[in-house]
Write a protein that holds these residues in place. Structure first.
Motif, short mmCIF file in Angstrom:
data_model
loop_
_atom_site.label_atom_id
_atom_site.label_comp_id
_atom_site.label_asym_id
_atom_site.label_seq_id
_atom_site.Cartn_x
_atom_site.Cartn_y
_atom_site.Cartn_z
N SER A 233 10.40 -131.39 0.38
CA SER A 233 10.11 -132.96 0.48
C SER A 233 9.01 -133.51 -0.22
O SER A 233 8.77 -134.72 0.17
CB SER A 233 9.90 -133.00 2.01
N HIS A 238 6.74 -139.16 2.20
CA HIS A 238 7.77 -138.33 2.68
C HIS A 238 7.63 -137.56 3.78
O HIS A 238 6.58 -137.08 4.22
CB HIS A 238 8.15 -137.37 1.55
N SER A 267 12.89 -138.14 1.80
CA SER A 267 12.48 -137.72 0.54
C SER A 267 13.55 -138.01 -0.58
O SER A 267 14.54 -138.50 -0.46
CB SER A 267 11.97 -136.34 0.41
#
Length: 484
Positions: A233, A238, A267
């Motif tokens: 991620s 994110h 993400s």
């Protein structure tokens, strides 16, 4: 098989006329090509940039082209000017009108960037979303439609195809309170954050069977990194989080009205997308000359090799970003021994071939903006302590079928560290019953605009179908450099 070579005529086409200089350019260029320092396309772009301005170029490139730069300077001093073949593309004198949603929430820098973008000779239409703030080239929250055969890497963004993904589980929302430790543990075991983070195993790696992974040198070079990072991620804004989803009656097909446990992630395409963005943004700025204020808005033509390469890579990054989220959600669903009732996703930081309301074919760049065509589902998050929303697009032609991609930053990361008090963040999270793993002050709820005001500013663009309240939030460790 004949070895690839940069010919004298190709160097001459860049504007070099002196024979000795052509020979010198050829020797350096083919040496770099032979030793695989750069590929042919990049070398020719680098040489063209050198011809356009050798003084700063030689300093920035660590001496690779120092001798060539000195030769160019000598010729200029002798009055034998080498003229670059690509003239500067002047901006339009008039600034076309474009809609601004929630102008009272938007900083001057973002407005100025959008005004510059709409002056590009290839610009057809534009719009600015209420979460907009200043970025590189096109502002975050900017939507720009250009002529159909052009694409601007920096108007797509560095994190290509950054996206949202929501899984709704057939469990009551209070599960997040009843099973807090279990849900947190599942999150920790099945998510990976950080610049160089990698997955230990993959649930589904079938994406890597696509022939596009062999399409270009840049893609081939980044493939291994992409494979290792599938299911991770990144850093910055994110996240992967558990939360409570409140669904209105009949709003989502197959999901009755009620309060559900849901998983939300944000993400993008990780190191693969970043590598593609860096290479082709740099290439575009060398191929398309623009005034300094617009240099990051340099474009590639889709009928050129570079444009086609970027188009293939960008779309592959979109598929990869989606697979990345599916990997995370599938692993967590298996750990829960449940299949989600519904999964909703959308991406931003992308370019789509579309048509305007009048039928004009265009390339629509949405940099931090959510597709909101008629009936299109999307997710607009708030912050780690404020709600996000599942929305349905209204297909508003003025906004170029777009909406915001979030609340939008109210202040820079540096400003956040200077002004936000840690005890206030702790109190906010305690009040909202938020369990936080990772993050730092630069992602505190206070650095974001009021999501409710942002949603009100775009009521003509989307209908709200459900509300998501974060409860267990995981982000990258505080030590990680932001990459969003």
């Amino acid at each position: 098989m004949e070895k690839e070579k940069i010919t004298n005529s190709e160097i001459s086409d860049l504007g070099v006329e002196d024979l000795d200089t052509i020979v010198l350019f050829s020797r350096v260029a083919n040496g770099l090509l032979k030793h695989k320092v750069m590929d042919k396309q990049q070398i020719l772009a680098e040489l063209e940039a050198l011809i356009a301005g050798p003084e700063p170029y030689a300093l920035k490139r660590g001496g690779k082209f120092k001798n060539l730069a000195q030769k160019v300077l000598e010729l200029r001093q002798q009055g034998q000017l080498i003229k670059p073949q690509r003239p500067i593309n002047e901006l339009k004198k008039e600034i076309a009108d474009f809609p601004v949603y929630g102008i009272e929430h938007i900083e001057a820098g973002a407005l100025n960037q959008m005004r510059t973008a709409i002056q590009l000779p290839i610009a057809v239409a534009g719009a600015l979303m209420p979460d907009a703030h200043q970025g590189y080239g096109l502002p975050i929250g900017g939507v720009l439609a250009t002529t159909a055969n052009t694409i601007i890497p920096y108007a797509v963004g560095v994190d290509i195809a950054c996206r949202m993904c929501l899984s709704i589980f057939e469990l009551p929302a209070h599960t997040v309170d009843d099973k807090t430790d279990d849900l947190k543990s599942i999150l920790l075991k099945n998510t990976h954050f950080g610049m160089g983070s990698e997955s230990k195993w993959h649930d589904d790696d079938s994406l890597f069977e696509k022939p596009d992974w062999k399409a270009t040198k840049q893609i081939r070079t980044l493939r291994d990194k992409a494979y290792k990072q599938l299911g991770t991620s990144g850093t910055g804004n994110h996240f992967v989080e558990w939360g409570e989803l409140t669904v209105q009656g009949g709003a989502l097909e197959g999901v009755p009205a009620g309060n559900y446990l849901a998983l939300l992630s944000h993400s993008g395409s990780r190191g693969f997308g970043a590598g593609i963005a860096s290479y082709y943004s740099d290439l575009a700025m060398k191929k398309t000359k623009l005034p300094p204020e617009a240099k990051h808005l340099a474009w590639l033509d889709l009928d050129s090799n570079e444009g086609q390469e970027y188009w293939i890579a960008m779309n592959l990054a979109g598929d990869y970003a989606s697979a990345n989220h599916h990997e995370i959600h599938n692993k967590i669903a298996k750990a829960m021994q449940l299949q989600p009732l519904l999964r909703i996703e959308n991406h931003h930081n992308f370019a789509w071939q579309e048509k305007l309301a009048n039928g004009t074919p265009v390339m629509v760049h949405r940099k931090g903006a959510t597709p909101a065509g008629n009936g299109v589902l999307g997710i607009i998050p708030g912050s780690m302590s404020t709600p996000g929303f599942v929305v349905r697009g209204k297909g508003n032609a003025q906004s170029i079928n777009s909406a915001s991609h979030g609340a939008g930053r109210l202040m820079s990361r540096n400003a956040a560290f200077k002004t936000i008090k840690r005890d206030l963040v702790t109190a906010e999270l305690l009040e909202k019953k938020i369990t936080l793993v990772g993050a730092d002050l630069d992602e505190a709820p206070m650095v974001y605009k009021n999501i409710h005001a942002v949603m009100e500013a775009q009521h003509d663009l989307v209908d709200v179908l459900a509300k998501f309240q974060p409860r267990i939030v995981r982000m990258a460790d505080a030590k990680e450099r932001p990459e969003d």
